[in-house]
Scaffold this motif. Structure first.
Motif, PDB file in Angstrom:
ATOM      1  N   MET A 216       0.825  -1.207   0.000  1.00 39.46           N
ATOM      2  CA  MET A 216       0.000   0.000   0.000  1.00 39.46           C
ATOM      3  C   MET A 216       0.861   1.261   0.000  1.00 39.46           C
ATOM      4  O   MET A 216       0.580   2.227  -0.712  1.00 39.46           O
ATOM      5  N   ALA A 217       1.946   1.235   0.761  1.00 41.24           N
ATOM      6  CA  ALA A 217       2.812   2.423   0.886  1.00 41.24           C
ATOM      7  C   ALA A 217       3.375   2.836  -0.487  1.00 41.24           C
ATOM      8  O   ALA A 217       3.563   4.021  -0.748  1.00 41.24           O
ATOM      9  N   ASP A 218       3.604   1.846  -1.366  1.00 39.70           N
ATOM     10  CA  ASP A 218       4.219   2.146  -2.668  1.00 39.70           C
ATOM     11  C   ASP A 218       3.259   2.798  -3.654  1.00 39.70           C
ATOM     12  O   ASP A 218       3.690   3.422  -4.629  1.00 39.70           O
ATOM     13  N   ILE A 219       1.946   2.598  -3.441  1.00 42.01           N
ATOM     14  CA  ILE A 219       0.984   3.148  -4.418  1.00 42.01           C
ATOM     15  C   ILE A 219      -0.080   3.972  -3.700  1.00 42.01           C
ATOM     16  O   ILE A 219      -1.215   4.069  -4.144  1.00 42.01           O
ATOM     17  N   ARG A 220       0.318   4.587  -2.593  1.00 39.73           N
ATOM     18  CA  ARG A 220      -0.649   5.309  -1.762  1.00 39.73           C
ATOM     19  C   ARG A 220      -1.418   6.365  -2.563  1.00 39.73           C
ATOM     20  O   ARG A 220      -2.635   6.481  -2.457  1.00 39.73           O
ATOM     21  N   GLN A 221      -0.694   7.124  -3.395  1.00 43.09           N
ATOM     22  CA  GLN A 221      -1.342   8.200  -4.176  1.00 43.09           C
ATOM     23  C   GLN A 221      -2.390   7.642  -5.130  1.00 43.09           C
ATOM     24  O   GLN A 221      -3.464   8.217  -5.284  1.00 43.09           O
ATOM     25  N   VAL A 222      -2.065   6.505  -5.758  1.00 45.49           N
ATOM     26  CA  VAL A 222      -3.001   5.885  -6.702  1.00 45.49           C
ATOM     27  C   VAL A 222      -4.259   5.447  -5.965  1.00 45.49           C
ATOM     28  O   VAL A 222      -5.384   5.690  -6.417  1.00 45.49           O
ATOM     29  N   ILE A 223      -4.065   4.813  -4.801  1.00 52.01           N
ATOM     30  CA  ILE A 223      -5.217   4.335  -4.012  1.00 52.01           C
ATOM     31  C   ILE A 223      -6.075   5.514  -3.588  1.00 52.01           C
ATOM     32  O   ILE A 223      -7.304   5.479  -3.690  1.00 52.01           O
ATOM     33  N   GLU A 224      -5.419   6.594  -3.143  1.00 52.67           N
ATOM     34  CA  GLU A 224      -6.158   7.768  -2.680  1.00 52.67           C
ATOM     35  C   GLU A 224      -6.954   8.387  -3.832  1.00 52.67           C
ATOM     36  O   GLU A 224      -8.104   8.791  -3.654  1.00 52.67           O
ATOM     37  N   ARG A 225      -6.360   8.421  -5.022  1.00 51.98           N
ATOM     38  CA  ARG A 225      -7.050   8.997  -6.184  1.00 51.98           C
ATOM     39  C   ARG A 225      -8.296   8.172  -6.523  1.00 51.98           C
ATOM     40  O   ARG A 225      -9.369   8.712  -6.766  1.00 51.98           O
ATOM     41  N   GLU A 226      -8.156   6.828  -6.495  1.00 53.84           N
ATOM     42  CA  GLU A 226      -9.293   5.950  -6.798  1.00 53.84           C
ATOM     43  C   GLU A 226     -10.384   6.080  -5.738  1.00 53.84           C
ATOM     44  O   GLU A 226     -11.566   6.116  -6.053  1.00 53.84           O
ATOM     45  N   TRP A 227      -9.952   6.140  -4.474  1.00 54.60           N
ATOM     46  CA  TRP A 227     -10.916   6.267  -3.363  1.00 54.60           C
ATOM     47  C   TRP A 227     -11.718   7.562  -3.529  1.00 54.60           C
ATOM     48  O   TRP A 227     -12.938   7.574  -3.413  1.00 54.60           O
ATOM     49  N   THR A 228     -11.007   8.663  -3.820  1.00 56.28           N
ATOM     50  CA  THR A 228     -11.656   9.975  -3.954  1.00 56.28           C
ATOM     51  C   THR A 228     -12.663   9.954  -5.104  1.00 56.28           C
ATOM     52  O   THR A 228     -13.778  10.449  -4.965  1.00 56.28           O
ATOM     53  N   ALA A 229     -12.271   9.356  -6.239  1.00 54.11           N
ATOM     54  CA  ALA A 229     -13.170   9.306  -7.404  1.00 54.11           C
ATOM     55  C   ALA A 229     -14.435   8.522  -7.053  1.00 54.11           C
ATOM     56  O   ALA A 229     -15.543   8.925  -7.412  1.00 54.11           O
ATOM     57  N   GLU A 230     -14.258   7.420  -6.327  1.00 54.27           N
ATOM     58  CA  GLU A 230     -15.413   6.597  -5.967  1.00 54.27           C
ATOM     59  C   GLU A 230     -16.346   7.344  -5.013  1.00 54.27           C
ATOM     60  O   GLU A 230     -17.566   7.306  -5.168  1.00 54.27           O
ATOM     61  N   GLN A 231     -15.750   8.034  -4.032  1.00 58.17           N
ATOM     62  CA  GLN A 231     -16.557   8.819  -3.078  1.00 58.17           C
ATOM     63  C   GLN A 231     -17.331   9.910  -3.816  1.00 58.17           C
ATOM     64  O   GLN A 231     -18.496  10.152  -3.552  1.00 58.17           O
ATOM     65  N   ARG A 232     -16.634  10.568  -4.750  1.00 55.28           N
ATOM     66  CA  ARG A 232     -17.257  11.680  -5.475  1.00 55.28           C
ATOM     67  C   ARG A 232     -18.437  11.170  -6.311  1.00 55.28           C
ATOM     68  O   ARG A 232     -19.500  11.774  -6.330  1.00 55.28           O
ATOM     69  N   ASN A 233     -18.233  10.030  -6.985  1.00 54.70           N
ATOM     70  CA  ASN A 233     -19.317   9.463  -7.795  1.00 54.70           C
ATOM     71  C   ASN A 233     -20.518   9.101  -6.939  1.00 54.70           C
ATOM     72  O   ASN A 233     -21.657   9.373  -7.308  1.00 54.70           O
ATOM     73  N   ALA A 234     -20.239   8.492  -5.776  1.00 52.25           N
ATOM     74  CA  ALA A 234     -21.332   8.077  -4.895  1.00 52.25           C
ATOM     75  C   ALA A 234     -22.084   9.306  -4.392  1.00 52.25           C
ATOM     76  O   ALA A 234     -23.317   9.334  -4.350  1.00 52.25           O
ATOM     77  N   ALA A 235     -21.331  10.355  -4.033  1.00 50.76           N
ATOM     78  CA  ALA A 235     -21.966  11.572  -3.502  1.00 50.76           C
ATOM     79  C   ALA A 235     -22.762  12.282  -4.595  1.00 50.76           C
ATOM     80  O   ALA A 235     -23.870  12.770  -4.350  1.00 50.76           O
ATOM     81  N   ASN A 236     -22.206  12.334  -5.814  1.00 55.10           N
ATOM     82  CA  ASN A 236     -22.929  12.952  -6.933  1.00 55.10           C
ATOM     83  C   ASN A 236     -24.232  12.215  -7.194  1.00 55.10           C
ATOM     84  O   ASN A 236     -25.273  12.819  -7.455  1.00 55.10           O
ATOM     85  N   ASP A 237     -24.159  10.897  -7.120  1.00 49.53           N
ATOM     86  CA  ASP A 237     -25.356  10.106  -7.382  1.00 49.53           C
ATOM     87  C   ASP A 237     -26.397  10.343  -6.287  1.00 49.53           C
ATOM     88  O   ASP A 237     -27.584  10.492  -6.576  1.00 49.53           O
TER      89      ASP A 237
END
Length: 264
Positions: A216-237
């Motif tokens: 996880m430490a090696d790809i933290r930024q990627v995980i955070e970007r995916e998490w944020t996109a998913e949260q945003r989509n759910a909230a928009n919906d």
């Protein structure tokens, strides 16, 4: 009859048969075929979404002095909803839970190192697959290629050896059919023949490195970007569903059994 306060609380949106036919015609002009019932259903839902966001935008006065069509107003409403629902930064626990639940999504692809001998179907007068089988037998008895590699194959600009390439990278060089076929090739010995758009190949997989799931430490930024996109989509919906609940929506589509959609 509704009184004014009820009317304000619930606005009416009807997708009737004629509107459905207009949507179907629009689809037909784009795709050169009538929509399936499911596609028409999706278009009707999109039409409703656009109508709701359009009306809400007008209610907010976004259309004043802005002679842009309803698509732009819908877009503005979607930008506004994104601003309203911009997710906060995830906690370490949230990020870890998201990573654990979606580990496969972050798996790195397998990598191949391989050598290949090429046979040009245009240069081999006889049966090229027969020639390939014959060369394969020679390679079984003597797996090390002679110093002059062209003595056992035809000249090609394709690389004789590639190292640590992913499946898609192999496909970029040799084509998708070749990449799919060698996925099951044995490691450490010559096999084939495999066909590509260039011709026929014999292949030796030197190494197949299975794709790992990174720490996880090696790809933290990627995980955070995916998490944020998913949260945003759910909230928009959720925001759209909340708006939608204020409307009384009726969608009347033609019965798929009667083929009214197959228009001229």
């Amino acid at each position: 009859a509704m009184d004014k306060s009820d009317e304000a609380a619930t606005q009416r949106i009807v997708v009737d048969h004629n509107q459905a036919l207009r949507l179907a015609e629009q689809f037909r002009r784009t795709w050169m075929r009538p929509p399936t019932h499911q596609e028409l259903e999706n278009m009707a839902q999109e039409f409703v979404k656009e109508e709701i966001l359009y009306r809400e935008a007008v209610a907010l006065g976004l259309d004043q002095d802005d002679l842009v069509i309803r698509r732009r107003l819908r877009q503005k409403m979607e930008f506004i909803s994104s601003d309203l629902v911009e997710p906060k930064a995830p906690s370490e626990t949230e990020l870890q839970a998201y990573f654990d639940a979606n580990r496969e999504k972050f798996r790195l692809p397998d990598r191949y190192s391989l050598q290949q001998v090429y046979l040009d179907p245009n240069q081999t007068s006889s049966d090229v697959l027969g020639t390939a089988e014959e060369i394969l037998r020679r390679l079984y008895s003597n797996p090390e290629l002679p110093p002059d590699r062209t003595s056992i194959g035809d000249f090609t600009l394709l690389p004789y050896q590639v190292d640590a390439l992913t499946g898609p990278e192999v496909a970029n060089i040799f084509g998708q059919a070749f990449a799919t076929d060698i996925a099951g090739a044995p490691v450490g010995r010559w096999s084939g023949p495999y066909e590509s758009s260039f011709g026929v190949h014999l292949v030796r997989i030197l190494n197949r490195e299975p794709g790992q799931i990174p720490a996880m430490a090696d790809i933290r930024q990627v995980i955070e970007r995916e998490w944020t996109a998913e949260q945003r989509n759910a909230a928009n919906d959720a925001y759209y569903q909340e708006l939608r609940s204020r409307y009384d929506i009726e969608i009347r589509l033609p019965d798929p059994a009667n083929d009214t959609l197959a228009m001229r």
